[in-house]
Design a protein around this motif. Structure first.
Motif, mmCIF file in Angstrom:
data_model
loop_
_atom_site.group_PDB
_atom_site.id
_atom_site.type_symbol
_atom_site.label_atom_id
_atom_site.label_comp_id
_atom_site.label_asym_id
_atom_site.label_seq_id
_atom_site.Cartn_x
_atom_site.Cartn_y
_atom_site.Cartn_z
ATOM 1 N N VAL A 124 0.900 -0.909 0.015
ATOM 2 C CA VAL A 124 -0.096 0.073 0.066
ATOM 3 C C VAL A 124 1.026 1.151 -0.126
ATOM 4 O O VAL A 124 1.708 1.438 0.603
ATOM 5 N N ILE A 125 0.673 2.432 -0.934
ATOM 6 C CA ILE A 125 1.384 3.315 -0.981
ATOM 7 C C ILE A 125 0.303 4.501 -0.828
ATOM 8 O O ILE A 125 -0.938 4.534 -1.646
ATOM 9 N N THR A 126 0.419 5.424 -0.251
ATOM 10 C CA THR A 126 -0.345 6.636 -0.021
ATOM 11 C C THR A 126 -0.080 7.639 -0.918
ATOM 12 O O THR A 126 1.245 7.979 -1.060
ATOM 13 N N GLY A 127 -0.860 8.837 -1.155
ATOM 14 C CA GLY A 127 -0.348 9.996 -1.632
ATOM 15 C C GLY A 127 -0.022 9.764 -2.986
ATOM 16 O O GLY A 127 0.759 10.509 -3.908
ATOM 17 N N VAL A 128 -1.046 9.013 -3.732
ATOM 18 C CA VAL A 128 -0.897 8.841 -5.167
ATOM 19 C C VAL A 128 -0.903 10.063 -5.904
ATOM 20 O O VAL A 128 -1.485 10.972 -5.742
ATOM 21 N N ASN A 129 -0.071 9.880 -7.242
ATOM 22 C CA ASN A 129 -0.186 11.080 -8.070
ATOM 23 C C ASN A 129 0.233 10.496 -9.492
ATOM 24 O O ASN A 129 0.674 9.313 -9.697
ATOM 25 N N LEU A 130 0.000 11.330 -10.126
ATOM 26 C CA LEU A 130 0.292 10.625 -11.759
ATOM 27 C C LEU A 130 1.696 10.471 -12.060
ATOM 28 O O LEU A 130 2.027 9.243 -12.831
ATOM 29 N N PRO A 131 2.696 10.910 -11.819
ATOM 30 C CA PRO A 131 4.309 10.592 -11.922
ATOM 31 C C PRO A 131 4.543 9.216 -11.580
ATOM 32 O O PRO A 131 5.110 8.341 -12.107
ATOM 33 N N MET A 132 3.673 9.157 -10.107
ATOM 34 C CA MET A 132 3.839 7.731 -9.350
ATOM 35 C C MET A 132 3.407 6.591 -10.217
ATOM 36 O O MET A 132 3.925 5.623 -10.442
ATOM 37 N N LEU A 133 2.271 6.876 -10.967
ATOM 38 C CA LEU A 133 1.598 5.848 -11.504
ATOM 39 C C LEU A 133 2.065 5.489 -12.901
ATOM 40 O O LEU A 133 2.394 4.278 -13.153
ATOM 41 N N VAL A 134 2.572 6.534 -13.544
ATOM 42 C CA VAL A 134 3.306 6.288 -14.866
ATOM 43 C C VAL A 134 4.667 5.643 -14.580
ATOM 44 O O VAL A 134 4.825 4.484 -15.467
ATOM 45 N N ASP A 135 5.326 6.049 -13.634
ATOM 46 C CA ASP A 135 6.686 5.065 -13.252
ATOM 47 C C ASP A 135 6.119 3.630 -13.108
ATOM 48 O O ASP A 135 6.940 2.939 -13.182
ATOM 49 N N PHE A 136 5.057 3.392 -12.371
ATOM 50 C CA PHE A 136 4.752 2.081 -11.979
ATOM 51 C C PHE A 136 4.347 1.430 -13.148
ATOM 52 O O PHE A 136 5.066 0.224 -13.318
ATOM 53 N N VAL A 137 3.780 2.058 -14.068
ATOM 54 C CA VAL A 137 3.423 1.123 -15.272
ATOM 55 C C VAL A 137 4.722 0.607 -16.037
ATOM 56 O O VAL A 137 4.728 -0.422 -16.394
ATOM 57 N N PHE A 138 5.530 1.707 -16.062
ATOM 58 C CA PHE A 138 6.817 1.203 -16.839
ATOM 59 C C PHE A 138 8.216 0.576 -15.940
ATOM 60 O O PHE A 138 8.894 0.035 -16.579
ATOM 61 N N ASN A 139 7.642 0.498 -14.860
ATOM 62 C CA ASN A 139 8.910 -0.220 -13.964
ATOM 63 C C ASN A 139 8.186 -1.656 -12.848
ATOM 64 O O ASN A 139 9.077 -1.760 -11.996
ATOM 65 N N ARG A 140 7.157 -1.887 -13.445
ATOM 66 C CA ARG A 140 6.521 -2.957 -12.437
ATOM 67 C C ARG A 140 6.909 -4.266 -12.423
ATOM 68 O O ARG A 140 6.945 -5.326 -11.742
ATOM 69 N N HIS A 141 8.257 -4.339 -13.327
ATOM 70 C CA HIS A 141 9.190 -5.396 -13.334
ATOM 71 C C HIS A 141 10.201 -5.630 -12.176
ATOM 72 O O HIS A 141 10.789 -6.613 -11.901
ATOM 73 N N LEU A 142 10.410 -4.426 -11.562
ATOM 74 C CA LEU A 142 11.186 -4.492 -10.693
ATOM 75 C C LEU A 142 10.947 -5.152 -9.209
ATOM 76 O O LEU A 142 9.657 -5.294 -9.052
ATOM 77 N N PRO A 143 11.903 -6.000 -8.540
ATOM 78 C CA PRO A 143 11.203 -6.377 -6.994
ATOM 79 C C PRO A 143 10.407 -5.603 -6.334
ATOM 80 O O PRO A 143 10.852 -4.276 -6.361
ATOM 81 N N ILE A 144 9.437 -6.155 -5.749
ATOM 82 C CA ILE A 144 8.356 -5.226 -5.152
ATOM 83 C C ILE A 144 9.027 -4.206 -4.230
ATOM 84 O O ILE A 144 8.410 -3.036 -4.202
ATOM 85 N N ASP A 145 10.079 -4.808 -3.031
ATOM 86 C CA ASP A 145 10.293 -3.887 -2.280
ATOM 87 C C ASP A 145 11.197 -2.716 -2.726
ATOM 88 O O ASP A 145 11.000 -1.220 -2.436
ATOM 89 N N SER A 146 11.914 -2.842 -3.883
ATOM 90 C CA SER A 146 12.639 -1.755 -4.885
ATOM 91 C C SER A 146 11.651 -0.873 -5.357
ATOM 92 O O SER A 146 11.791 0.186 -5.390
ATOM 93 N N LEU A 147 10.754 -1.399 -6.026
ATOM 94 C CA LEU A 147 9.571 -0.780 -6.728
ATOM 95 C C LEU A 147 8.974 0.092 -5.758
ATOM 96 O O LEU A 147 8.506 1.406 -6.279
ATOM 97 N N VAL A 148 8.567 -0.387 -4.625
ATOM 98 C CA VAL A 148 7.681 0.440 -3.777
ATOM 99 C C VAL A 148 8.646 1.581 -3.463
ATOM 100 O O VAL A 148 8.017 2.874 -3.419
ATOM 101 N N SER A 149 9.715 1.462 -2.763
ATOM 102 C CA SER A 149 10.532 2.546 -2.566
ATOM 103 C C SER A 149 10.734 3.731 -3.422
ATOM 104 O O SER A 149 10.534 4.737 -3.641
#
Length: 131
Positions: free
Chosen positions: A87-112
């Motif tokens: 769970v990540i709070t404070g969602v914003n557009l740059p965060m979601l765009v980064d998620f879409v392009f980098n969701r292959h990363l390990p979850i802990d690294s990705l969340v950070s």
């Protein structure tokens, strides 16, 4: 966990989640990774159930609009019972765009990474002439 499996669920007040996801789709061309959940007209228990439904099957990153409130409580409630939900709070557009392009990363690294991306996207600039 593979990048094909990781999805995102955006939980927010009113139509905020839908609007963010539509903007991500227009920017990235990706439209099958993020799901929206609105708290509109839902009590706490029904909202938690909706978030749980949206998270199944995992793994999932739940993005909520505010650190406190019904959306965050629903996401955190799901997190307590699901081991494959972050769970990540404070969602914003740059965060979601980064998620879409980098969701292959390990979850802990990705969340950070996403938390830092979200923080970095927030800045304050005074309007010229503002007092």
């Amino acid at each position: 966990m593979t990048n094909e499996e990781l999805r995102g669920v955006v939980v927010a007040h009113g139509e905020v989640a839908s609007a963010l996801i539509e903007a991500v789709r227009r920017i990235t061309g990706v439209d099958d990774v993020l799901t929206s959940v609105s708290n509109e007209g839902l009590g706490a228990e029904r909202l938690r159930e909706r978030v749980l439904e949206a998270c199944s099957p995992g793994p999932v990153v739940v993005f909520v609009d505010m650190a406190a409130g019904s959306c965050a409580m629903a996401g955190l409630g799901v997190r307590r019972t699901a081991t494959d939900v972050a769970v990540i709070t404070g969602v914003n557009l740059p965060m979601l765009v980064d998620f879409v392009f980098n969701r292959h990363l390990p979850i802990d690294s990705l969340v950070s990474r996403l938390v830092e991306k979200g923080r970095g996207a927030v800045s304050g600039h005074a309007c010229e002439g503002a007092t």
